[in-house]
Scaffold this motif. Structure first.
Motif, mmCIF file in Angstrom:
data_model
loop_
_atom_site.group_PDB
_atom_site.id
_atom_site.type_symbol
_atom_site.label_atom_id
_atom_site.label_comp_id
_atom_site.label_asym_id
_atom_site.label_seq_id
_atom_site.Cartn_x
_atom_site.Cartn_y
_atom_site.Cartn_z
ATOM 1 N N ASP A 53 0.709 -1.133 0.017
ATOM 2 C CA ASP A 53 0.164 -0.145 0.065
ATOM 3 C C ASP A 53 1.038 1.592 -0.003
ATOM 4 O OD1 ASP A 53 -2.165 1.666 -0.278
ATOM 5 O OD2 ASP A 53 -1.687 1.819 2.427
ATOM 6 N N PHE A 54 1.294 2.252 -0.683
ATOM 7 C CA PHE A 54 1.586 3.449 -0.736
ATOM 8 C C PHE A 54 0.517 4.215 -1.864
ATOM 9 C CE2 PHE A 54 2.328 0.793 -4.484
ATOM 10 C CZ PHE A 54 3.210 2.012 -5.950
ATOM 11 N N ASP A 55 0.718 5.881 -1.374
ATOM 12 C CA ASP A 55 0.081 6.542 -2.380
ATOM 13 C C ASP A 55 1.136 7.825 -3.450
ATOM 14 O OD1 ASP A 55 -2.114 6.973 -0.555
ATOM 15 O OD2 ASP A 55 -0.976 8.035 1.014
ATOM 16 N N VAL A 56 0.347 8.028 -4.589
ATOM 17 C CA VAL A 56 0.950 8.693 -5.041
ATOM 18 C C VAL A 56 1.119 9.935 -5.235
ATOM 19 C CG1 VAL A 56 1.137 8.899 -8.025
ATOM 20 C CG2 VAL A 56 0.587 6.497 -6.841
ATOM 21 N N PRO A 57 2.046 11.498 -4.848
ATOM 22 C CA PRO A 57 1.545 11.798 -4.525
ATOM 23 C C PRO A 57 1.701 13.127 -5.357
ATOM 24 C CG PRO A 57 4.095 11.675 -3.967
ATOM 25 C CD PRO A 57 2.650 10.411 -4.719
ATOM 26 N N VAL A 58 0.766 13.916 -5.902
ATOM 27 C CA VAL A 58 0.788 14.986 -7.555
ATOM 28 C C VAL A 58 0.723 16.368 -7.069
ATOM 29 C CG1 VAL A 58 -0.621 13.500 -8.781
ATOM 30 C CG2 VAL A 58 -1.919 14.126 -6.897
ATOM 31 N N GLY A 59 0.852 17.790 -7.611
ATOM 32 C CA GLY A 59 1.011 18.862 -6.817
ATOM 33 C C GLY A 59 0.017 19.559 -7.992
ATOM 34 N N LYS A 60 -0.419 20.551 -7.416
ATOM 35 C CA LYS A 60 -1.472 21.875 -8.355
ATOM 36 C C LYS A 60 -0.849 22.450 -9.505
ATOM 37 C CE LYS A 60 -3.638 21.305 -4.075
ATOM 38 N NZ LYS A 60 -4.582 22.154 -2.742
ATOM 39 N N HIS A 61 -0.014 23.172 -8.836
ATOM 40 C CA HIS A 61 0.661 24.012 -9.929
ATOM 41 C C HIS A 61 1.787 23.040 -10.949
ATOM 42 C CE1 HIS A 61 -2.136 25.816 -7.622
ATOM 43 N NE2 HIS A 61 -0.768 25.875 -6.043
ATOM 44 N N GLY A 62 1.885 22.419 -10.614
ATOM 45 C CA GLY A 62 2.570 21.976 -11.755
ATOM 46 C C GLY A 62 5.304 22.652 -12.354
ATOM 47 N N ASP A 63 4.953 23.329 -11.071
ATOM 48 C CA ASP A 63 5.787 24.597 -10.752
ATOM 49 C C ASP A 63 7.226 23.761 -9.774
ATOM 50 O OD1 ASP A 63 4.687 24.412 -8.079
ATOM 51 O OD2 ASP A 63 4.570 26.266 -7.861
#
Length: 401
Positions: free
Chosen positions: A253-263
């Motif tokens: 079990d693991f999460d895939v972190p994502v961003g919001k702004h792509g900066d």
């Protein structure tokens, strides 16, 4: 009268765009890439990218070696996370052979691969901080990387060019005290992770350099073929480990972190969170794995043990043929892909049924990223190139063909 005074001054102002050569002999470009920048003051209005200053002919060299002799070349693709390259290549050849490795081998590949990812991310985070003046954060991150490399050295016998992968298995099993040593390393890595957050994540200078610079949109990331942290920072949750599980990633079990702004800031935060996720994965693997063999027993691939080699004619001949003629991989072609340190790492290999690959092509994430990097620079300031090139984490060895 006043207009007459200022008129000569206006005529002397240099207002034409300036061409600036940045690299390859520049500290920021690592000696492996050159940017030809068209500048309007401090603003970059055009960037032409030229890669290839690190050239060893990776693919052609591999085609002159046996299937097993390719492993040392893969070490040098992304040399900060060589185990991920080793295992990605081994998986591709195993698919062409149609063999499966023992379960314990898959667990160990998952563990060692995540250690390699930790090494990759800590190096990127630390070096990125250093180039913005955060020397202390760099020292902490490199301490973490050294602890990880201590563990890798304990298992593989080397810190950097490990050549630990094997077709059908691994060079060695984990050492008996691996779990104990991981417990110590894990504790220190968490402390380093918390300290790095305190030093960088709310640092005003760091934020000013990272937020809103080097922006990638989701559409741009997809259209340029970006993967890994560069794509995930835009909000696209594509991770080969999650979307197309291999080894034992489907059982942890693991999460895939994502961003919001792509900066740049989002790429930094994604890597920081992926450090935590890699630790989670290793913990689960150690808890679930059982004793067992680490290499396939398929005689087409597996070297006979030394007792057979020294005492039987069959063992000696088998050893001789695998070493000198190479593993005989059936004719065919395959594309196999895994999640490397910087994104999707793919191997397209073609066999003509002999002991050497007829063709090897590697889809290296760093080369793909360089195809669209001008879009990240253009419209920004010259100073923004430093954090942007850091968070892209281009590895020159991956741009080599």
């Amino acid at each position: 009268m006043a207009e007459d005074i200022y008129q000569p001054i206006d005529q002397d102002i240099h207002s034409e765009p300036m061409i600036l050569q940045m690299g390859p002999s520049h500290p920021a470009t690592h000696g492996t890439v050159r940017f030809t920048l068209t500048m309007e003051g401090e603003k970059v209005i055009k960037c032409e990218t030229e890669v290839g200053y690190l050239h060893r002919g990776f693919e052609k060299e591999c085609e002159e070696a046996t299937w097993t002799q390719v492993f040392p070349y893969t070490d040098r693709l992304n040399y900060v996370s060589p185990l991920l390259n080793n295992f990605g290549y081994a998986l591709a050849v195993e698919k062409l052979l149609g063999i499966e490795v023992p379960e314990r081998c898959d667990w160990i590949r998952t563990i060692m691969g995540e250690l390699s990812r930790l090494s990759d991310h800590l190096t990127c985070i630390g070096a990125g901080g250093l180039e913005l003046g955060a020397m202390t954060a760099f020292l902490y991150a490199i301490e973490g990387r050294e602890l990880v490399w201590d563990l890798i050295e304990q298992v593989t016998g080397a810190r950097l060019t490990v050549s630990y992968g094997r077709i059908g298995g691994l060079k060695d099993d984990l050492t008996p005290d691996f779990a104990e040593r991981w417990a110590y390393t894990r504790k220190r890595l968490i402390e380093i992770h918390e300290t790095t957050h305190k030093l960088l994540t709310r640092n005003r200078i760091f934020l000013d350099r990272m937020e809103g610079t080097g922006v990638i949109t989701p559409e741009m990331g997809v259209s340029y073929g970006y993967t890994g942290v560069c794509l995930r920072s835009t909000g696209v949750a594509y991770d080969v480990r999650k979307d197309h599980p291999y080894f034992k990633y489907g059982e942890v079990d693991f999460d895939v972190p994502v961003g919001k702004h792509g900066d740049n800031m989002d790429r930094y935060l994604c890597r920081m969170e992926e450090v935590v996720q890699s630790i989670r994965i290793i913990d689960q693997c150690l808890e679930k794995m059982k004793p067992g063999p680490i290499n396939t027993d398929d005689p087409r691939v597996a070297l006979p043990n030394k007792e057979k080699v020294y005492n039987t004619i069959e063992g000696m001949i088998s050893h001789f043929k695998i070493i000198f003629e190479g593993v005989q991989v059936p004719a065919g072609e395959v594309y196999s892909y895994t999640e490397g340190g910087n994104g999707e790492l793919g191997f397209y290999i073609v066999s003509n049924g002999t002991g050497k690959p007829w063709k090897i092509h590697v889809r290296s994430p760093s080369l793909i990223v360089m195809g669209g990097i001008h879009k990240l620079f253009e419209g920004g300031l010259l100073a923004d190139i430093i954090p942007t090139f850091d968070t892209i984490n281009m590895i020159g060895g991956e741009c080599d063909k």
